[in-house]
Design an enzyme around this catalytic site. Structure first.
Site: not given
Ligand code: CAA
Length: 257
Positions: A65, A108, A111, A131
């Site tokens: 998400a 998400g 999911e 999460e």
């Molecule tokens: N939401 C918003 N933006 C996101 C995102 C997310 N879930 N995941 C990645 N992005 C964005 C980053 O902020 C980044 O944007 P900027 O360039 O503007 O900074 C861009 O995508 C590229 O991401 P990274 O620079 O972080 O890329 P990476 O290759 O270094 O890492 C990754 C990849 C390991 C997937 C890392 O992006 C990450 O950990 N993302 C978040 C994963 C996460 O925590 N997901 C759960 C979200 S909460 C949820 O989903 C709740 C639910 O149950 C519904």
């Protein structure tokens, strides 16, 4: 309809939907949800389409998400907006949807893949429910669907540690149905969808409904439901055609596709 966060192509009787927010690794925000619902509902209503494939990019199916969209929300915002409840509509799509997952399917994203009917994974796929690392828990079904799919121990491991599992582990524990080389992912998923689309559509839709029913009810009720649905398929000419084709050693020509 013009979409901004997804692309949509029709391949024969299959609708191919691709998540397309590359700068955010396909993070799922409100716009993605509404566009995905519009596209899947349109295909569901289209008599020329019998199955769908949902995919992302090579790097990410979806990284979760949209954290930036949620970050400043209050409890009141979340409660009144009932965030994520809209995804339930996605699970009411009646035609089959295959998730073709390469790269990250996190939070998400994992999911959403589990909301599809089955998952074909590229050997690059990484699944996780991270999460907990953000101070929250899964909110789009991770604690419930993942537990049903892979069992308590592994679901607890994923939800409590936030670690990722690779494609081989995901196949071993039954989260994905098969793993294919990354370069062949979309073609393999389309091939599976085309195969499904070659069968009788009401039988396909009823098979989806019956398997999904097993998650909602007792074994005895599920078996009764299955038997009633099985009986009802004898009302269609496709049952006559399928069984006649078997007896006559020829390919069936299903009418209701
Ligand atoms: N939401 C918003 N933006 C996101 C995102 C997310 N879930 N995941 C990645 N992005 C964005 C980053 O902020 C980044 O944007 P900027 O360039 O503007 O900074 C861009 O995508 C590229 O991401 P990274 O620079 O972080 O890329 P990476 O290759 O270094 O890492 C990754 C990849 C390991 C997937 C890392 O992006 C990450 O950990 N993302 C978040 C994963 C996460 O925590 N997901 C759960 C979200 S909460 C949820 O989903 C709740 C639910 O149950 C519904």
């Amino acid at each position: 309809m013009a979409y901004e966060t997804i692309t949509v192509e029709t391949r024969g009787r299959v609708g191919l939907i691709t998540l397309n927010r590359p700068k955010a690794l396909n993070a799922l925000n409100g716009q993605v949800l509404s566009e995905l619902l519009a596209a899947t509902k349109a295909y569901d209503a289209d008599p020329e389409i019998s199955a769908m494939v949902l995919t992302g990019s090579e790097k990410a199916f979806a990284a979760g998400a949209d954290i930036k969209e949620m970050q400043s929300k209050s409890y009141l915002d979340m409660y009144l907006g009932d965030l994520f409840s809209g995804w339930e509509e996605f699970t009411r799509i009646r035609k089959p949807i295959i998730a073709a997952v390469a790269g990250y399917a996190l939070g998400g994203g994992c999911e959403l893949a589990m909301m599809c009917d089955f998952i074909i994974a590229a050997d690059t796929a990484k699944f996780g429910q991270p999460e907990i690392t953000l101070g929250v828990i899964p909110g789009m079904g991770g604690s419930q669907r993942l537990t049903r799919f892979v069992g308590k121990s592994k679901a607890m491991d994923m939800c409590l540690t936030g670690r990722m599992m690779d494609a081989a582990e995901a196949e071993r524990c039954g989260l994905v149905s098969r793993v294919v080389p990354a370069g062949e992912l979309v073609d393999e998923a389309l091939k599976a969808a085309e195969k499904i689309a070659s069968f009788s559509l009401p039988a396909v839709m009823m098979a989806k409904e019956a398997v999904n029913r097993s998650y909602e009810t007792t074994l005895a009720e599920g078996l009764r439901f299955e038997r009633r649905v099985f009986h009802s398929l004898f009302a269609f000419e496709d049952q006559k055609e399928g069984m006649a084709a078997f007896s006559e050693k020829r390919k069936p020509d299903f009418r209701n596709r």
